[in-house]
Design a protein around this motif. Structure first.
Motif, PDB file in Angstrom:
ATOM      1  N   THR A 100       0.822  -1.215   0.000  1.00  0.00           N
ATOM      2  CA  THR A 100       0.000   0.000   0.000  1.00  0.00           C
ATOM      3  C   THR A 100       0.854   1.262   0.000  1.00  0.00           C
ATOM      4  O   THR A 100       0.317   2.368  -0.148  1.00  0.00           O
ATOM      5  CB  THR A 100      -0.945   0.032   1.221  1.00  0.00           C
ATOM      6  OG1 THR A 100      -0.159   0.053   2.425  1.00  0.00           O
ATOM      7  CG2 THR A 100      -1.852  -1.187   1.251  1.00  0.00           C
ATOM      8  N   PRO A 102       2.755   2.637  -2.257  1.00  0.00           N
ATOM      9  CA  PRO A 102       2.581   3.547  -3.396  1.00  0.00           C
ATOM     10  C   PRO A 102       1.414   4.515  -3.210  1.00  0.00           C
ATOM     11  O   PRO A 102       1.497   5.670  -3.628  1.00  0.00           O
ATOM     12  CB  PRO A 102       2.319   2.585  -4.570  1.00  0.00           C
ATOM     13  CG  PRO A 102       2.987   1.326  -4.181  1.00  0.00           C
ATOM     14  CD  PRO A 102       2.820   1.227  -2.696  1.00  0.00           C
ATOM     15  N   ILE A 103       0.338   4.029  -2.598  1.00  0.00           N
ATOM     16  CA  ILE A 103      -0.827   4.886  -2.373  1.00  0.00           C
ATOM     17  C   ILE A 103      -0.578   5.842  -1.222  1.00  0.00           C
ATOM     18  O   ILE A 103      -0.790   7.055  -1.323  1.00  0.00           O
ATOM     19  CB  ILE A 103      -2.070   4.025  -2.100  1.00  0.00           C
ATOM     20  CG1 ILE A 103      -2.369   3.129  -3.302  1.00  0.00           C
ATOM     21  CG2 ILE A 103      -3.286   4.893  -1.779  1.00  0.00           C
ATOM     22  CD1 ILE A 103      -3.423   2.086  -3.050  1.00  0.00           C
ATOM     23  N   SER A 128      -5.069   6.581 -10.982  1.00  0.00           N
ATOM     24  CA  SER A 128      -3.991   5.599 -10.806  1.00  0.00           C
ATOM     25  C   SER A 128      -4.001   5.029  -9.393  1.00  0.00           C
ATOM     26  O   SER A 128      -3.743   3.831  -9.192  1.00  0.00           O
ATOM     27  CB  SER A 128      -2.634   6.231 -11.119  1.00  0.00           C
ATOM     28  OG  SER A 128      -2.361   7.310 -10.242  1.00  0.00           O
ATOM     29  N   LEU A 132      -4.503   1.087  -8.363  1.00  0.00           N
ATOM     30  CA  LEU A 132      -3.557   0.418  -7.474  1.00  0.00           C
ATOM     31  C   LEU A 132      -4.274  -0.195  -6.271  1.00  0.00           C
ATOM     32  O   LEU A 132      -3.984  -1.321  -5.854  1.00  0.00           O
ATOM     33  CB  LEU A 132      -2.483   1.400  -6.998  1.00  0.00           C
ATOM     34  CG  LEU A 132      -1.443   1.854  -8.024  1.00  0.00           C
ATOM     35  CD1 LEU A 132      -0.554   2.935  -7.427  1.00  0.00           C
ATOM     36  CD2 LEU A 132      -0.592   0.687  -8.498  1.00  0.00           C
ATOM     37  N   CYS A 133      -5.217   0.546  -5.714  1.00  0.00           N
ATOM     38  CA  CYS A 133      -5.966   0.086  -4.546  1.00  0.00           C
ATOM     39  C   CYS A 133      -6.776  -1.172  -4.884  1.00  0.00           C
ATOM     40  O   CYS A 133      -6.811  -2.132  -4.098  1.00  0.00           O
ATOM     41  CB  CYS A 133      -6.881   1.197  -4.047  1.00  0.00           C
ATOM     42  SG  CYS A 133      -7.716   0.802  -2.482  1.00  0.00           S
ATOM     43  N   GLN A 270       4.643   5.805  -6.408  1.00  0.00           N
ATOM     44  CA  GLN A 270       3.859   4.776  -7.103  1.00  0.00           C
ATOM     45  C   GLN A 270       4.751   3.665  -7.650  1.00  0.00           C
ATOM     46  O   GLN A 270       4.329   2.508  -7.743  1.00  0.00           O
ATOM     47  CB  GLN A 270       3.052   5.402  -8.237  1.00  0.00           C
ATOM     48  CG  GLN A 270       1.973   6.373  -7.745  1.00  0.00           C
ATOM     49  CD  GLN A 270       1.085   6.855  -8.875  1.00  0.00           C
ATOM     50  OE1 GLN A 270       0.683   6.088  -9.724  1.00  0.00           O
ATOM     51  NE2 GLN A 270       0.767   8.139  -8.863  1.00  0.00           N
ATOM     52  N   VAL A 273       5.682   0.068  -6.224  1.00  0.00           N
ATOM     53  CA  VAL A 273       4.913  -1.143  -6.530  1.00  0.00           C
ATOM     54  C   VAL A 273       5.796  -2.198  -7.198  1.00  0.00           C
ATOM     55  O   VAL A 273       5.510  -3.406  -7.118  1.00  0.00           O
ATOM     56  CB  VAL A 273       3.693  -0.807  -7.410  1.00  0.00           C
ATOM     57  CG1 VAL A 273       4.102  -0.581  -8.854  1.00  0.00           C
ATOM     58  CG2 VAL A 273       2.629  -1.891  -7.327  1.00  0.00           C
ATOM     59  N   LEU A 302      -2.188  -3.643 -10.806  1.00  0.00           N
ATOM     60  CA  LEU A 302      -1.050  -2.888 -10.279  1.00  0.00           C
ATOM     61  C   LEU A 302      -0.202  -2.342 -11.428  1.00  0.00           C
ATOM     62  O   LEU A 302       0.236  -1.175 -11.393  1.00  0.00           O
ATOM     63  CB  LEU A 302      -0.203  -3.780  -9.377  1.00  0.00           C
ATOM     64  CG  LEU A 302      -0.816  -4.175  -8.026  1.00  0.00           C
ATOM     65  CD1 LEU A 302       0.101  -5.153  -7.294  1.00  0.00           C
ATOM     66  CD2 LEU A 302      -1.073  -2.956  -7.154  1.00  0.00           C
ATOM     67  N   CYS A 303       0.033  -3.161 -12.419  1.00  0.00           N
ATOM     68  CA  CYS A 303       0.812  -2.710 -13.582  1.00  0.00           C
ATOM     69  C   CYS A 303       0.085  -1.593 -14.334  1.00  0.00           C
ATOM     70  O   CYS A 303       0.703  -0.603 -14.755  1.00  0.00           O
ATOM     71  CB  CYS A 303       1.089  -3.885 -14.513  1.00  0.00           C
ATOM     72  SG  CYS A 303       2.157  -5.167 -13.806  1.00  0.00           S
ATOM     73  N   GLY A 305      -2.079   0.468 -13.072  1.00  0.00           N
ATOM     74  CA  GLY A 305      -2.028   1.667 -12.228  1.00  0.00           C
ATOM     75  C   GLY A 305      -0.722   2.410 -12.369  1.00  0.00           C
ATOM     76  O   GLY A 305      -0.692   3.647 -12.425  1.00  0.00           O
ATOM     77  N   VAL A 306       0.383   1.670 -12.423  1.00  0.00           N
ATOM     78  CA  VAL A 306       1.696   2.302 -12.592  1.00  0.00           C
ATOM     79  C   VAL A 306       1.784   2.995 -13.947  1.00  0.00           C
ATOM     80  O   VAL A 306       2.240   4.142 -14.056  1.00  0.00           O
ATOM     81  CB  VAL A 306       2.819   1.254 -12.452  1.00  0.00           C
ATOM     82  CG1 VAL A 306       4.152   1.838 -12.882  1.00  0.00           C
ATOM     83  CG2 VAL A 306       2.908   0.771 -11.018  1.00  0.00           C
TER      84      VAL A 306
END
Length: 323
Positions: A100, A102-103, A128, A132-133, A270, A273, A302-303, A305-306
């Motif tokens: 978590t 990155p968030i 984003s 990620l969340c 971020q 991650v 996750l990818c 989101g990045v």
């Protein structure tokens, strides 16, 4: 930006190793793993410090004060808590709680940016972070289900809960570290990323040696059966500490420092991650099982989101440059 992203990716691959080390050395206390890793880091840092002694000598009192603070919180305390949490709750769940970051770091960095150039409109940053969340939620739900099926007594439940609490404390330590480290490097551009990584290693060494000595004294006084100082498997312990001291500590810190100099703090956050993805990969390889569909879906999110976050900051950089 591409160089910064690649540096963050490689740092993540290095840092992912530290998540499986507590499982490989499960008969060693988490505090010993942390102290051993950073004694190795400090000793390894003596070599580049000699070759880089001119630039090391140019660091002033303020630089060394910050280096010591970063070494204490971001190195010793963080990894001691992380290693202990992994041994109590297994690798994947603490890994995903740490995931978590990155968030958490992006929100903290954007909430109080060190400079106006670091800030991004929340409406542009939110997508984003939401992606990620969702990815973290999917992976966590899978791991929680697995834990429910394997926990068979109250002691295991207690260990699991305690591991989660300690992992949350580790999150707090590593939320503070990258923000302070990134902003210090971005405001002190004369400091080379290699020099700064070496300085943190040198700052860590005396604290790790003192901590190791105190651990041995306390263990002797309390009648601990731990075979101080190198434990039940001295050869494996020493080799493992040297490997993660070189790769995860010195090289990982060097690469992260470079990324921190090249990228905005909220974007660098971020990219942590990558560490989560690498740790998941190593954990499942060590476990000898394949991730289920929810974990795979979470990894894909996750990818995404990045990538979305990188595009957000790329567009912002392009607009700033054109203006």
């Amino acid at each position: 930006m591409l160089i910064g992203i690649l540096c963050a990716l490689c740092a993540g691959l290095m840092w992912g190793l530290v998540f499986v080390t507590p499982l490989l050395l499960g008969d060693y206390p988490g505090v010993v793993l942390s102290l051993g890793r950073y004694v190795a880091f400090g000793l390894i840092a003596l070599v580049p410090a000699w070759f880089d002694r001119r630039r090391i000598g140019l660091l002033n009192r303020q630089d060394w004060t910050v280096a010591f603070k970063l070494a204490l919180v971001g190195n010793l305390l963080y990894y001691a808590m992380l290693a202990t949490a992994i041994q109590l709750a297994d690798a994947p769940l603490p890994t995903m709680l740490i995931g978590t970051l990155p968030i958490v770091i992006s929100v903290c960095a954007n909430w109080r940016p060190g400079h106006v150039s670091e800030s991004v409109a929340w409406s542009r940053l939110a997508p984003s972070l939401v992606i990620l969340c969702l990815g973290l939620t999917l992976v966590n739900s899978s791991e929680l289900e697995r834990l429910r099926s394997t926990i068979g007594n109250m002691r295991s439940t207690t260990d699991y809960a305690l591991g989660c609490i300690i992992a949350v404390c580790a999150i707090a330590a590593w939320t503070w570290y990258p923000i302070v480290n990134s902003r210090y490097l971005r405001t002190h551009t004369h400091i080379n990323s290699i020099t700064w990584a070496t300085a943190q290693g040198l700052a860590t060494l005396p604290m790790a040696l003192i901590g190791f000595t105190l651990f041995g004294i306390c263990g002797y006084a309390s009648g601990s059966d731990y075979a101080f100082p190198l434990g039940p498997r001295p050869g494996v312990f020493v080799v493992t500490m040297l490997v993660i001291g070189l790769s995860a500590s010195w090289l990982g810190t060097l690469l992260w420092n470079k990324a921190s100099q090249l990228l905005p703090t909220a974007l660098v956050a971020q990219l942590i991650v990558f560490e989560t993805l690498a740790a998941l990969l190593y954990a499942f390889l060590l476990r000898g099982t394949a991730p289920d569909l929810r974990v795979l879906a979470g990894v894909v999110l996750l990818c995404i989101g990045v990538v979305y976050g990188v595009r957000t900051f790329s567009r912002r950089a392009a607009v700033s440059h054109s203006s």
